[in-house]
Design an enzyme around this catalytic site. Structure first.
Site, PDB file in Angstrom:
ATOM      1  CG  ASP A 126      -1.613   1.248   1.508  1.00  0.00           C
ATOM      2  OD1 ASP A 126      -2.254   1.732   0.555  1.00  0.00           O
ATOM      3  OD2 ASP A 126      -1.558   1.774   2.641  1.00  0.00           O
ATOM      4  CG  ASP A 168      -1.937   7.512   0.148  1.00  0.00           C
ATOM      5  OD1 ASP A 168      -1.032   8.355   0.038  1.00  0.00           O
ATOM      6  OD2 ASP A 168      -2.737   7.235  -0.759  1.00  0.00           O
ATOM      7  CE  LYS A 193     -12.094  10.364  -9.422  1.00  0.00           C
ATOM      8  NZ  LYS A 193     -10.670  10.069  -9.489  1.00  0.00           N
ATOM      9  NE  ARG A 219     -10.653  10.411   2.261  1.00  0.00           N
ATOM     10  CZ  ARG A 219      -9.460   9.922   1.866  1.00  0.00           C
ATOM     11  NH1 ARG A 219      -8.470  10.750   1.575  1.00  0.00           N
ATOM     12  NH2 ARG A 219      -9.258   8.634   1.810  1.00  0.00           N
ATOM     13  CG  ASP A 271      -1.958   2.862   6.445  1.00  0.00           C
ATOM     14  OD1 ASP A 271      -2.235   2.409   5.325  1.00  0.00           O
ATOM     15  OD2 ASP A 271      -2.449   3.911   6.898  1.00  0.00           O
TER      16      ASP A 271
HETATM   17  C1  XBP Z   1      -5.600   5.962   0.426  1.00  0.00           C
HETATM   18  C2  XBP Z   1      -6.759   6.803   0.155  1.00  0.00           C
HETATM   19  C3  XBP Z   1      -6.635   7.887  -0.816  1.00  0.00           C
HETATM   20  C4  XBP Z   1      -5.792   9.076  -0.412  1.00  0.00           C
HETATM   21  C5  XBP Z   1      -6.001  10.187  -1.400  1.00  0.00           C
HETATM   22  O1  XBP Z   1      -6.034   4.710   0.960  1.00  0.00           O
HETATM   23  O2  XBP Z   1      -7.822   6.604   0.695  1.00  0.00           O
HETATM   24  O3  XBP Z   1      -7.913   8.371  -1.042  1.00  0.00           O
HETATM   25  O4  XBP Z   1      -6.198   9.551   0.867  1.00  0.00           O
HETATM   26  O5  XBP Z   1      -5.661   9.794  -2.692  1.00  0.00           O
HETATM   27  P1  XBP Z   1      -5.095   3.417   0.958  1.00  0.00           P
HETATM   28  P2  XBP Z   1      -6.487  10.294  -3.976  1.00  0.00           P
HETATM   29  O6  XBP Z   1      -3.817   3.815   1.650  1.00  0.00           O
HETATM   30  O7  XBP Z   1      -5.858   2.391   1.734  1.00  0.00           O
HETATM   31  O8  XBP Z   1      -4.854   3.001  -0.488  1.00  0.00           O
HETATM   32  O9  XBP Z   1      -6.938  11.697  -3.675  1.00  0.00           O
HETATM   33  O10 XBP Z   1      -5.515  10.228  -5.123  1.00  0.00           O
HETATM   34  O11 XBP Z   1      -7.665   9.352  -4.124  1.00  0.00           O
HETATM   35 MG    MG Z   2      -3.006   3.116   3.469  1.00  0.00          MG
END
Ligand code: XBP
Ligand code: MG
Length: 257
Positions: free
Chosen positions: A10, A12, A55, A57, A184
């Protein structure tokens, strides 16, 4: 006979703490650029993170916090334009070095490559964001270290749906029992588990109180020889940081053959 072959990361919250100081800041900057006074505080963002995808969110926020908001033009187009601005602002933050890798991430990626393991990415965020993070935070050519970067809108259902992990397995013809995922969040763990992939979870401030039952191991960081991890759930034996040896132990335990 099984054996570990592929590590799927993953992005983020796992490779770097991108959410509070990266995505959240870029969302707020994009709102200001569009002349809106919306502000996502650290606390509100923790709440909004239950919705995966930028998007998605924004749409959730509009529906719940500004239900009478009347965007210029089609709502979906407006959100797409706002989100494109956010991606531009977020990748600029990365290029400026605002977001370091989490402890042990660079070390494990290099160790895994040296050990002949394959690497992949399975993330909800946009591909542009992943490429910028790899280039600016890992290595200028780090994109080429990964067999596949599965990102964002390439699947219909985002995490916690298993689709993005399933896509990685299908594209690489990989056996899930020979893979380990790194996550995470509970949404991410559920996505990996749904594709039958065992996961190591490195918690962060937004996720440490979530439910990680079913994870192979839950730790506070990948760590390193001089910065050992704290084990929050699971059995790391005598290991003090997440090494290829520990991952092989974990994969072997999950697959008795
Ligand atoms: C990551 C997310 C993403 C980021 C924003 O989740 O939820 O929406 O917050 O990225 P994970 P974008 O770590 O579970 O993949 O704005 O590019 O969607
Ligand atoms: Mg994550």
């Amino acid at each position: 006979m099984g054996g570990l072959e592929l590590l799927i990361f993953d992005v983020d919250g796992t490779l770097a703490d991108t959410e509070r100081d990266g995505h959240r800041v870029a969302f707020n900057e994009s709102f200001a650029e569009f002349g809106m006074d919306w502000q996502w505080s650290d606390e509100l963002y923790g709440e909004l993170l239950k919705v995966a995808g930028g998007k998605e969110r924004i749409r959730f926020y509009v529906d719940h916090y500004h239900p009478r908001f009347d965007p210029p033009g089609e709502p979906a187009d407006f959100i797409a334009r706002l989100h494109a601005a956010k991606t531009r602002l977020y990748t600029r933050l990365l290029a400026n070095g605002a977001i370091p890798l989490r402890s042990g991430v660079g070390r494990l990626l290099r160790e895994a490559r040296a050990a002949g393991l394959h690497l992949a990415i399975a993330t909800t965020t946009s591909a542009d964001n992943v490429r910028a993070l790899l280039r600016h935070c890992v290595h200028p050519r780090a994109e080429s270290w990964f067999e596949i970067i599965a990102a964002g809108d390439v699947v219909a259902a985002k995490k916690p749906a298993p689709d993005i992990y399933q896509l990685v397995l299908d594209r690489l013809g990989a056996d899930p029992s020979r893979c380990i995922a790194f996550e995470d969040s509970e949404n991410g763990l559920r996505a990996a588990s749904g594709a039958d992939i065992g996961a190591v979870v490195t918690v962060n401030d937004y996720t440490r109180r979530q439910d990680f039952s079913g994870a192979l191991l839950v730790v506070d960081q990948l760590g390193s020889p001089d910065r050992p991890f704290r084990v929050l759930a699971g059995d790391a034996g005598a290991h003090r940081y997440v090494s290829v040896d520990l991952l092989r132990d974990l994969a072997g335990r999950a697959d008795p053959e």
